[in-house]
Design a protein around this motif. Structure first.
Motif, short mmCIF file in Angstrom:
data_model
loop_
_atom_site.label_atom_id
_atom_site.label_comp_id
_atom_site.label_asym_id
_atom_site.label_seq_id
_atom_site.Cartn_x
_atom_site.Cartn_y
_atom_site.Cartn_z
N ALA A 36 -0.13 8.71 4.59
CA ALA A 36 0.39 8.87 6.15
C ALA A 36 -0.32 7.59 7.10
CB ALA A 36 0.00 10.00 6.84
N ASN A 37 -1.53 7.21 6.70
CA ASN A 37 -2.17 6.22 7.45
C ASN A 37 -1.65 4.78 7.09
OD1 ASN A 37 -4.14 5.43 9.63
ND2 ASN A 37 -5.40 4.59 7.97
N GLY A 38 -1.17 4.76 5.90
CA GLY A 38 -0.51 3.38 5.53
C GLY A 38 0.58 3.16 6.29
N TYR A 39 1.60 4.13 6.51
CA TYR A 39 2.66 3.83 7.51
C TYR A 39 2.41 3.54 8.81
CZ TYR A 39 5.30 5.64 3.45
OH TYR A 39 5.86 5.84 2.19
N ASP A 40 1.25 4.34 9.40
CA ASP A 40 0.89 4.04 10.66
C ASP A 40 0.24 2.49 10.80
OD1 ASP A 40 -0.36 5.88 13.31
OD2 ASP A 40 -1.56 3.99 12.90
N SER A 41 -0.39 2.03 9.84
CA SER A 41 -0.93 0.60 9.83
C SER A 41 0.26 -0.18 9.53
CB SER A 41 -2.09 0.37 8.54
OG SER A 41 -2.98 1.37 9.03
N ASN A 58 0.84 -1.08 -0.23
CA ASN A 58 -0.02 -0.21 -0.04
C ASN A 58 0.85 1.17 -0.14
OD1 ASN A 58 -2.55 1.36 -0.02
ND2 ASN A 58 -2.95 1.11 1.99
N VAL A 59 1.88 1.24 0.81
CA VAL A 59 2.82 2.49 0.89
C VAL A 59 3.59 2.46 -0.25
CG1 VAL A 59 2.62 2.74 3.33
CG2 VAL A 59 4.54 1.31 2.47
N ASP A 60 3.90 1.56 -0.97
CA ASP A 60 4.64 1.49 -2.18
C ASP A 60 3.98 2.08 -3.31
OD1 ASP A 60 6.82 0.33 -0.90
OD2 ASP A 60 6.58 -1.68 -1.89
#
Length: 644
Positions: free
Chosen positions: A598-603, A590-592
């Motif tokens: 931002a929420n992707g990194y949090d997850s 997802n973050v790729d």
């Protein structure tokens, strides 16, 4: 007041029809629940157009049909004061599961007692019964038997509906009790209109002497008929020590002048409390109860609630029947919500959700008496619109049992045969449930006719009772049955999809969602679940590469539904399922694909934390905070991690 009305003008009839429609709209809480306003008004206009061609009796019956189309058993036109209908044939017809039978007659026609009716005039008995059923108020076809007796013997009605050719003679073809067929004709005679025949089981519309199927059996009637024939007692009970049961017959929701209901209630429960350790069954029989004052019920039901511990499942039973209606159905609904009662018997004419508390008015020109409901009552689930109540254990009323003066329903209770299908499934498993369902179909006919539970009821039982108890096979079984019984109900497919997913039957779940969308495509929560399921199946089968391809394809097709939040939700689905490494892989993807999310990194940080990889968790919380300085969760988690 009886009415002898001179010929009315067309204008006067039209005025009455307009007032009738207006009163229904003014007072009825749900007039268009079963028929659209357009269809009702359209039929009223057709009647107005035909007025010059019809006689008074035809007009009245057409108006009765019009009001009956509302499918409200309390809203209808009464004929009590219409003298032109006071012509009757001296026989009493009653409908049973196995046909239409003659249960009483005048002495001249007493040879017909117990005969099965094959034809009435120009129609077979079933068709004649259906024609009569169109003119009187009922909540469903199951309610017709409750009132058909009131009309089947009326010469004017039969002639006006074209069932017979002459008001003078009633041609019948019958099957006598000795198995021989016979054709006879009964003669009509004047009798004052009453229309209460169905309530009193021995009444015949004649001024002559009568005979009934009960006459030589009055000293040996079964318990359930002993206070109904020849006259009805509103309520009574008997403690039967030999059978270890207390039998309470509740025939009318009323305050009897011989014993107020509050006093009776005290006496009933005093007896129960004194013998509670010796009583195995508490049986309440409402099969002949057509209603009354429902406001008497709450304190009575409360007595059962207070004794809930001594009345577990399998000890408290309610017997239902074709005459169970109105306040009696109110009683059933309250008991089902507040006790462990099991219902047994025939399908009740009265539904658990219904309209009643009528206002009666007279149409000014025709003087027709009209009852219109003013209140809606809901004692069943809000989705239950069936118009009748089928019991947990269906035992249809047959004339064979009735004539043998046996009590098969009470015997089934005493012998522990009256078990609900839900209990069979929960306690004995899928195979026993299937076998019992098949047995009941062989005995009672297609399950669609008598099946006791609504679609939503089955869904709730699967999700809230069976699944939490770990009975996933049972939950799947009843969910599949739900889609068989209610194939057009979107909830049935939705809940089957959820159960399949919980069982890990992912492709079956996908098919259930697709069936759901063919019925109702616009349910965002379901579409989200469906897309997550597609992602999961593809990820399991094809790995990251397949997941990327599917995600891009879905995003192109559904740009308003598929985004970075979709992958995030999918990742959490894996994380909740303890598939931590798979969740990490999805969050990384997802973050790729969305490096500014931002929420992707949090997850992703949370998933690393679950994997025990704290350094990577810190790294991704920092990245999330860099993209979104207002991310308080990331701040709090970094603070905790840095304190370790």
């Amino acid at each position: 007041m009886s009415v002898n009305v001179a010929a009315q003008s067309v204008a006067e009839w039209r005025q009455d029809i307009g007032i009738l429609t207006g009163k229904i709209e003014q007072y009825h809480p749900l007039p268009w629940a079963k028929i659209s306003r357009g269809a009702f008004v359209g039929r009223a206009e057709e009647i107005k157009a035909s007025l010059p061609n019809w006689n008074r009796e035809r007009i009245i019956l057409e108006l009765m049909k019009l009001v009956a189309s509302l499918r409200d058993g309390h809203t209808g036109i009464l004929l009590n004061n219409q003298n032109s209908f006071n012509l009757w044939f001296p026989v009493r017809f009653e409908k049973f599961h196995d046909g239409l039978f003659i249960t009483a007659a005048d002495t001249k026609n007493s040879g017909l007692l117990g005969a099965k009716v094959l034809h009435i005039g120009n129609l077979d008995a079933g068709s004649a019964y259906s024609q009569i059923g169109k003119i009187f108020a009922s909540d469903s076809d199951h309610g017709l038997a409750r009132s058909a007796t009131n009309y089947l013997s009326n010469a004017v009605i039969l002639k006006t509906l074209g069932i017979i050719d002459s008001q003078r003679l009633l041609p019948l073809e019958v099957l006598l009790s000795d198995g021989t067929k016979r054709e006879i004709s009964a003669e009509s005679a004047a009798w004052r209109m009453g229309f209460n025949l169905s309530y009193f089981k021995t009444t015949v519309p004649t001024n002559n002497g009568t005979k009934t199927i009960f006459d030589d059996k009055l000293d040996s009637l079964p318990l359930y008929l002993s206070k109904v024939i020849p006259s009805r007692v509103p309520y009574w009970f008997e403690y039967v020590p030999d059978d270890k049961l207390i039998y309470f017959q509740y025939n009318n929701v009323t305050n009897w002048n011989k014993e107020p209901f509050s006093d009776f209630t005290k006496r009933l429960f005093k007896t129960y409390d004194e013998h509670v350790s010796e009583i195995d069954k508490f049986v309440i029989d409402v099969r002949f109860n057509s209603g009354g004052n429902g406001y008497l019920l709450p304190p009575f039901v409360r007595e059962f609630v207070l004794r809930r511990d001594s009345l577990p499942r399998g000890k408290l039973y309610i017997i239902t029947g074709r005459d169970t209606f109105s306040a009696a159905s109110n009683f059933i609904g309250r008991m089902l919500k507040n006790t462990t009662a099991i219902t047994v018997g025939d399908i009740a004419a009265g539904p658990l959700n219904w309209c009643s508390d009528t206002v009666r008015f007279d149409l000014p020109n025709s003087h027709l008496m009209v009852n219109v409901s003013t209140m809606f009552w809901q004692e069943g689930h809000a989705t239950d619109s069936r118009g009748y109540y089928p019991p947990d254990y269906y035992m249809p009323t047959t004339f064979k049992d009735y004539l043998s003066f046996s009590g098969p329903v009470l015997e089934a209770i005493k012998n522990n045969e009256a078990v609900s299908l839900k209990d069979v499934l929960f306690n004995e498993g899928v195979e026993k449930f299937r076998a019992e369902l098949q047995r009941r179909e062989r005995r009672c006919g297609p399950k669609e006719v008598w099946f006791p539970y609504t679609s939503f009821d089955l869904a709730l039982y699967a999700l809230l009772t069976l699944a939490p108890a770990g009975k996933m096979d049972e939950a799947s079984e009843i969910s599949r049955l739900n889609t068989v019984l209610y194939p057009e109900d979107m909830r049935a497919w939705y809940f089957l999809a959820e159960i399949n997913e919980q069982r890990g039957e992912l492709k079956e779940a996908l098919e259930s969602y697709e069936k759901l969308f063919s019925i109702e495509p616009h349910i965002p929560e379901a579409r989200s679940s469906y897309h997550n399921l597609m992602l999961l199946i593809t990820f399991n089968d094809q790995g990251r590469g397949g997941l990327v391809d599917l995600y891009k394809e879905l995003k192109k097709k559904h740009p308003d539904e598929i985004n970075e939040g979709t992958l995030n939700t999918f990742g959490y689905q894996l994380l909740r399922g303890k598939k931590i490494q798979e969740a990490i892989e999805v969050f990384k993807l997802n973050v790729d694909l969305h490096p500014d999310y931002a929420n992707g990194y949090d997850s992703l940080a949370e998933a690393y934390l679950n994997a025990g990889e704290n350094e990577l968790a810190v790294k991704n919380y920092k990245k999330s905070l860099e993209l979104d300085p207002g991310n308080n969760n990331a701040k709090e988690m970094l603070k905790r991690l840095q304190q370790k």
